[in-house]
Design a protein around this motif. Structure first.
Motif, PDB file in Angstrom:
ATOM      1  N   PHE A  61       0.819  -1.211   0.000  1.00  0.00           N
ATOM      2  CA  PHE A  61       0.000   0.000   0.000  1.00  0.00           C
ATOM      3  C   PHE A  61       0.853   1.261   0.000  1.00  0.00           C
ATOM      4  CE2 PHE A  61      -2.599  -3.439   1.610  1.00  0.00           C
ATOM      5  CZ  PHE A  61      -3.684  -3.341   0.751  1.00  0.00           C
ATOM      6  N   GLU A  62       2.066   1.167   0.513  1.00  0.00           N
ATOM      7  CA  GLU A  62       3.002   2.285   0.393  1.00  0.00           C
ATOM      8  C   GLU A  62       3.373   2.505  -1.075  1.00  0.00           C
ATOM      9  OE1 GLU A  62       6.412   2.372   3.051  1.00  0.00           O
ATOM     10  OE2 GLU A  62       5.426   0.870   4.314  1.00  0.00           O
ATOM     11  N   ILE A  63       3.619   1.405  -1.777  1.00  0.00           N
ATOM     12  CA  ILE A  63       3.971   1.492  -3.199  1.00  0.00           C
ATOM     13  C   ILE A  63       2.805   2.071  -3.997  1.00  0.00           C
ATOM     14  CG2 ILE A  63       4.508   0.144  -5.272  1.00  0.00           C
ATOM     15  CD1 ILE A  63       6.026  -1.797  -3.374  1.00  0.00           C
ATOM     16  N   ILE A  64       1.594   1.596  -3.728  1.00  0.00           N
ATOM     17  CA  ILE A  64       0.413   2.106  -4.424  1.00  0.00           C
ATOM     18  C   ILE A  64       0.270   3.607  -4.206  1.00  0.00           C
ATOM     19  CG2 ILE A  64      -2.118   2.066  -4.478  1.00  0.00           C
ATOM     20  CD1 ILE A  64      -1.943  -0.962  -3.930  1.00  0.00           C
ATOM     21  N   GLN A  65       0.474   4.052  -2.970  1.00  0.00           N
ATOM     22  CA  GLN A  65       0.362   5.485  -2.685  1.00  0.00           C
ATOM     23  C   GLN A  65       1.414   6.288  -3.432  1.00  0.00           C
ATOM     24  OE1 GLN A  65      -2.142   7.066  -0.760  1.00  0.00           O
ATOM     25  NE2 GLN A  65      -1.234   8.703  -1.988  1.00  0.00           N
ATOM     26  N   LEU A  66       2.652   5.794  -3.465  1.00  0.00           N
ATOM     27  CA  LEU A  66       3.713   6.480  -4.202  1.00  0.00           C
ATOM     28  C   LEU A  66       3.381   6.579  -5.682  1.00  0.00           C
ATOM     29  CD1 LEU A  66       6.872   4.872  -2.530  1.00  0.00           C
ATOM     30  CD2 LEU A  66       6.218   7.287  -2.404  1.00  0.00           C
ATOM     31  N   LEU A  67       2.864   5.493  -6.233  1.00  0.00           N
ATOM     32  CA  LEU A  67       2.483   5.483  -7.647  1.00  0.00           C
ATOM     33  C   LEU A  67       1.350   6.464  -7.914  1.00  0.00           C
ATOM     34  CD1 LEU A  67       2.679   1.640  -8.228  1.00  0.00           C
ATOM     35  CD2 LEU A  67       4.085   3.336  -9.404  1.00  0.00           C
ATOM     36  N   ASN A  68       0.354   6.478  -7.035  1.00  0.00           N
ATOM     37  CA  ASN A  68      -0.783   7.380  -7.228  1.00  0.00           C
ATOM     38  C   ASN A  68      -0.376   8.845  -7.111  1.00  0.00           C
ATOM     39  OD1 ASN A  68      -2.665   5.405  -7.765  1.00  0.00           O
ATOM     40  ND2 ASN A  68      -3.338   5.204  -5.648  1.00  0.00           N
TER      41      ASN A  68
END
Length: 208
Positions: A61-68
């Protein structure tokens, strides 16, 4: 009676069209719905992290947030050459939340067979929705080779039938700013690989 027959014919025609979309239909569409980053069949291969199950699930979810934060609607509008890309990640993220942490880490490099992708898309709750969807199915982070592998999938939202699927590999993951950023770089580079190898050539061919 004639009116009823016409309505049946029209509905059948629409159904047939939705079941036979091609990649050209993706390229012609002015609008695409982005379903996000699907980690439900993802594996993280780094043996020294065995036992850090909860930490690695949080990493997703950290990766998803960074991508978003970086890849907004405007980014995808430009990337896909569309008038509108609507972010619709809630459905996939709800499935990501259900991932069992103990199933993420592994010792061996992992792959998702292409013929398994339809089963993954079938899990999306798209009832009553129409249009063309796009999702990135994150396959594997293989730390030994810094390798990120991802499936890029377009699908008909109404039928869930896959229109196009393309897999990329890159070894560009790298960062001094933490594990999430390290792998976010890999996923981001993967988009560039996908565009160069598959999407851009398709656009050129379509415009001939």
């Amino acid at each position: 009676m004639i009116k009823i027959i016409y309505i049946i014919f029209l509905l059948t025609s629409l159904s047939t069209f939705s079941q036979n979309n091609t990649f050209n239909d993706v390229l012609k569409a002015s609008k695409v719905y982005f379903y996000g980053y699907d980690f439900t069949h993802f594996k993280f291969v780094e043996p020294k992290r065995m036992g850090q199950d909860a930490q690695i699930k949080g990493l997703i979810f950290e990766i998803i947030q960074l991508l978003n934060d970086k890849k907004t609607e405007k980014y995808y509008n430009n990337f896909f050459k569309k008038d509108t890309v609507i972010m619709n990640e809630e459905i996939v993220n709800a499935l990501n939340f259900k991932i069992k942490a103990e199933n993420i880490l592994d010792f061996m490099k992992h792959s998702i067979p292409k013929d398994s992708l339809q089963t993954i898309i079938n899990q999306y709750d798209t009832k009553g929705k129409t249009g063309i969807g796009f999702v990135q199915i994150i396959e594997c982070f293989y730390r030994q080779k810094k390798e990120t592998s991802v499936w890029y999938v377009f699908f008909d939202i109404a039928t869930k039938k896959i229109i196009d699927a393309y897999e990329t590999f890159n070894t560009d993951a790298d960062s001094y700013h933490g594990l999430a950023t390290y792998w976010e770089v890999g996923v981001s580079y993967g988009m560039g690989v996908y565009y160069a190898e598959h999407y851009k050539p398709a656009i050129k061919e379509f415009k001939k």
